[in-house]
Motif scaffolding. Structure first.
Motif, short mmCIF file in Angstrom:
data_model
loop_
_atom_site.label_atom_id
_atom_site.label_comp_id
_atom_site.label_asym_id
_atom_site.label_seq_id
_atom_site.Cartn_x
_atom_site.Cartn_y
_atom_site.Cartn_z
N GLY A 47 16.65 77.84 11.25
CA GLY A 47 17.98 77.97 11.81
C GLY A 47 17.99 78.16 13.31
O GLY A 47 19.05 78.10 13.94
N ALA A 48 16.80 78.41 13.89
CA ALA A 48 16.72 78.59 15.35
C ALA A 48 15.32 78.23 15.81
O ALA A 48 14.33 78.50 15.11
CB ALA A 48 17.05 80.03 15.75
N ILE A 49 15.25 77.61 16.98
CA ILE A 49 13.97 77.25 17.57
C ILE A 49 13.79 78.06 18.85
O ILE A 49 14.70 78.17 19.67
CB ILE A 49 13.90 75.74 17.84
N TYR A 50 12.62 78.69 18.96
CA TYR A 50 12.27 79.43 20.18
C TYR A 50 11.25 78.59 20.94
O TYR A 50 10.18 78.27 20.42
CB TYR A 50 11.72 80.82 19.81
N LEU A 51 11.62 78.23 22.15
CA LEU A 51 10.78 77.40 22.99
C LEU A 51 10.09 78.25 24.05
O LEU A 51 10.76 78.91 24.86
CB LEU A 51 11.61 76.31 23.66
N SER A 52 8.78 78.22 24.07
CA SER A 52 8.02 78.86 25.13
C SER A 52 8.36 78.16 26.45
O SER A 52 9.08 77.17 26.45
CB SER A 52 6.53 78.79 24.81
N PRO A 53 7.86 78.65 27.61
CA PRO A 53 8.41 78.23 28.91
C PRO A 53 8.58 76.72 29.08
O PRO A 53 7.67 75.94 28.80
CB PRO A 53 7.38 78.78 29.90
N ILE A 54 9.75 76.34 29.57
CA ILE A 54 10.05 74.92 29.78
C ILE A 54 10.39 74.63 31.24
O ILE A 54 10.58 73.46 31.61
CB ILE A 54 11.23 74.45 28.90
N PHE A 55 10.46 75.66 32.08
CA PHE A 55 10.87 75.42 33.47
C PHE A 55 9.66 75.15 34.37
O PHE A 55 8.52 75.51 34.05
CB PHE A 55 11.69 76.61 33.98
N GLU A 56 9.93 74.47 35.47
CA GLU A 56 8.89 74.02 36.39
C GLU A 56 7.93 75.17 36.73
O GLU A 56 8.37 76.25 37.16
CB GLU A 56 9.54 73.49 37.67
N SER A 57 6.63 74.92 36.54
CA SER A 57 5.65 75.97 36.77
C SER A 57 4.38 75.38 37.36
O SER A 57 4.20 74.16 37.42
CB SER A 57 5.32 76.69 35.45
N ASP A 58 3.48 76.28 37.78
CA ASP A 58 2.21 75.85 38.35
C ASP A 58 1.29 75.24 37.29
O ASP A 58 0.70 74.18 37.49
CB ASP A 58 1.50 77.02 39.01
N THR A 59 1.17 75.95 36.15
CA THR A 59 0.24 75.48 35.11
C THR A 59 0.82 75.68 33.71
O THR A 59 1.43 74.78 33.14
CB THR A 59 -1.12 76.20 35.22
N HIS A 60 0.67 76.90 33.17
CA HIS A 60 0.92 77.16 31.75
C HIS A 60 2.36 77.53 31.40
O HIS A 60 2.65 77.83 30.25
CB HIS A 60 -0.02 78.26 31.23
N GLY A 61 3.24 77.52 32.37
CA GLY A 61 4.63 77.81 32.09
C GLY A 61 5.07 79.21 32.46
O GLY A 61 6.25 79.43 32.79
N TYR A 62 4.16 80.17 32.42
CA TYR A 62 4.53 81.54 32.73
C TYR A 62 4.41 81.85 34.22
O TYR A 62 4.67 82.97 34.65
CB TYR A 62 3.69 82.51 31.90
N ASN A 63 3.99 80.87 35.02
CA ASN A 63 3.97 81.01 36.48
C ASN A 63 5.04 80.07 37.07
O ASN A 63 4.73 79.02 37.61
CB ASN A 63 2.57 80.73 37.05
N THR A 64 6.28 80.51 36.96
CA THR A 64 7.44 79.67 37.26
C THR A 64 7.52 79.29 38.73
O THR A 64 7.29 80.12 39.61
CB THR A 64 8.73 80.40 36.86
N ARG A 65 7.88 78.04 38.97
CA ARG A 65 8.20 77.57 40.32
C ARG A 65 9.71 77.49 40.55
O ARG A 65 10.20 77.77 41.63
CB ARG A 65 7.61 76.17 40.55
N ASP A 66 10.43 77.06 39.50
CA ASP A 66 11.86 76.81 39.66
C ASP A 66 12.55 77.11 38.33
O ASP A 66 12.29 76.44 37.33
CB ASP A 66 12.10 75.36 40.06
#
Length: 435
Positions: A47-66
């Motif tokens: 009933g719900a999807i949780y998406l790990s980081p999707i925003f612009e990042s340096d590498t793995h998603g948890y180092n956000t650029r934008d």
């Protein structure tokens, strides 16, 4: 709250989409492949999807650029908006990872500090000392998350930072139409920021779901009407696999009693923690369990216990990966989902979990317990569900006061007259409704 009645499904998009680890700036619209997974999600009862980081990042998603731009390696903002719309049309809500504690070194404000130093208008967005140095030889020191200097800690006591993040969240809600946020490393995120986030989200969308990552500590620190709705239940994550591997059901049942029991001292009765058997940070459950025959049983336990169950992509068909081999192995690309006996079983018990009021809202009691067997009781008003799990290969007769004359097997539709002990087949998990 809708989340209390929902089975979640976690995807790590950068992994699923096969994005290169380093952000090379090349556009790929691979996030749209998630649309092809919708029939599979429907089979699982998601009933719900949780998406790990999707925003612009340096590498793995948890180092956000934008915070306002989908990572170029998986698509565009328009692509993601299209995906959310398709998921909503299929009755699936969308929860995003909110990485608000830290950013990447490529974040625009931090790059400005490295260039203009004392003259940067963003110098107070971080915890910086111009009298020190960093492992990157920047000629200044800054606080990194838990000593990781590719993750630059934000100053969440700075109102400009908070306003920037809140405006970013407003964009996520108004443009993408998301339904919730999972706060990364919530155990160390500023509590006043959480309160402002709660008020802000409530002003933008009804029943907006906020869940925090809590690896340790008291989950009540962040679950409150003016803070978050839920937290990740790492205590029971460990208790579940450890109980099966050591053949000691007392461990998980003690944790469940401590958390959700009926006594006044129980910690989280009346709260809904997010439950899981694995995720993007830990070994796959198929690699963690010593006995593969326990794999369906641990999913039965996940759906039987109080909380909001969350399935990690690929684990529903028994994918294996060990944390010691590195994070990339935990976050693989798949061309398409796999349907097999395990995924079909999870779909069946997911349907039970999302239709039985006692499993969604009921209190918890341990009705019967040995080292190798347990019977969990969930009760809500007049509805009563028993979940009987036998982790042993041998059949077992459980002698206890079942409290009714007939049990209804919620998976098979079979009535089981009760005129003696409850018979439990070897390596079995059965959901019964007391009639």
């Amino acid at each position: 709250m809708w989340a209390n009645e929902t089975v979640f499904y976690q995807i790590y998009p950068l992994g699923l989409c096969g994005a290169p680890f380093e952000n090379d700036g090349r556009l790929s619209q691979s996030i749209l492949k998630v649309k092809d997974w919708i029939p599979h999600l429907n089979k699982l009862g998601i009933g719900a999807i949780y998406l790990s980081p999707i925003f612009e990042s340096d590498t793995h998603g948890y180092n956000t650029r934008d915070y306002r731009k989908i990572d170029v390696r998986i698509g565009t903002n328009e692509d993601f908006k299209e995906l959310v719309s398709a998921l909503h049309d299929a009755g699936i809500r969308v929860v995003l990872d909110g990485v608000f504690n830290h950013v990447g070194r490529g974040f625009f404000a931090f790059k400005d500090v490295l260039t203009h130093r004392w003259d940067s208008r963003y110098k107070d967005w971080f915890h910086i000392s111009f009298d020190g140095n960093s492992p990157y030889n920047d000629g200044l020191w800054y606080e990194g998350w838990e000593g990781n200097y590719d993750l630059v800690k934000l100053n969440l006591r700075n109102d400009e930072v908070v306003q920037y993040l809140l405006e970013s969240v407003k964009y996520w809600i108004e443009y993408f139409d998301i339904d919730g946020i999972r706060l990364d490393v919530a155990y160390m995120v500023d509590r006043d920021f959480m309160r402002r986030l709660r008020t802000h989200c409530d002003s933008l969308k009804d029943e907006f779901f906020l869940v925090g990552e809590m690896i340790h500590g008291d989950y009540n620190q962040i679950i409150a009407p003016d803070m978050l709705d839920s937290a990740t239940n790492y205590e029971c994550y460990k208790g579940m696999y450890s109980s099966f591997n050591s053949m000691n059901m007392f461990e998980i049942c003690y944790s469940l009693q401590r958390q959700f029991g009926l006594e006044p001292w129980c910690l989280y009765t009346g709260k809904w923690l997010m439950s899981f058997v694995d995720n993007h940070d830990v070994s796959r459950i198929a690699s963690t369990l010593n006995n593969e025959r326990h794999l369906p049983l641990i999913y039965a336990m996940l759906f039987a216990m109080p909380g909001i169950p969350c399935i990690y992509y690929g684990s529903e068909w028994g994918e294996k990966a060990d944390k010691k081999d590195g994070d990339p192995g935990l976050r693989p690309a798949f061309d398409k989902p796999i349907d097999n006996e395990l995924s079909e079983y999870i779909g069946r018990i997911s349907a039970i979990r999302t239709t039985e009021k006692a499993l969604m809202y009921g209190g918890y009691r341990s009705a019967f317990l040995t080292n190798k067997q347990c019977v969990m009781e969930r009760v809500c008003d007049t509805e009563r569900v028993l979940v009987a799990i036998n982790a042993d290969e041998e059949d077992f007769d459980a002698h206890f006061d079942i409290g009714c004359g007939t049990l209804y097997n919620l998976e098979t539709g079979e009535d089981i007259p009760v005129n003696g002990p409850l018979h439990m087949k070897g390596y079995s998990a059965v959901f019964y409704k007391a009639v």
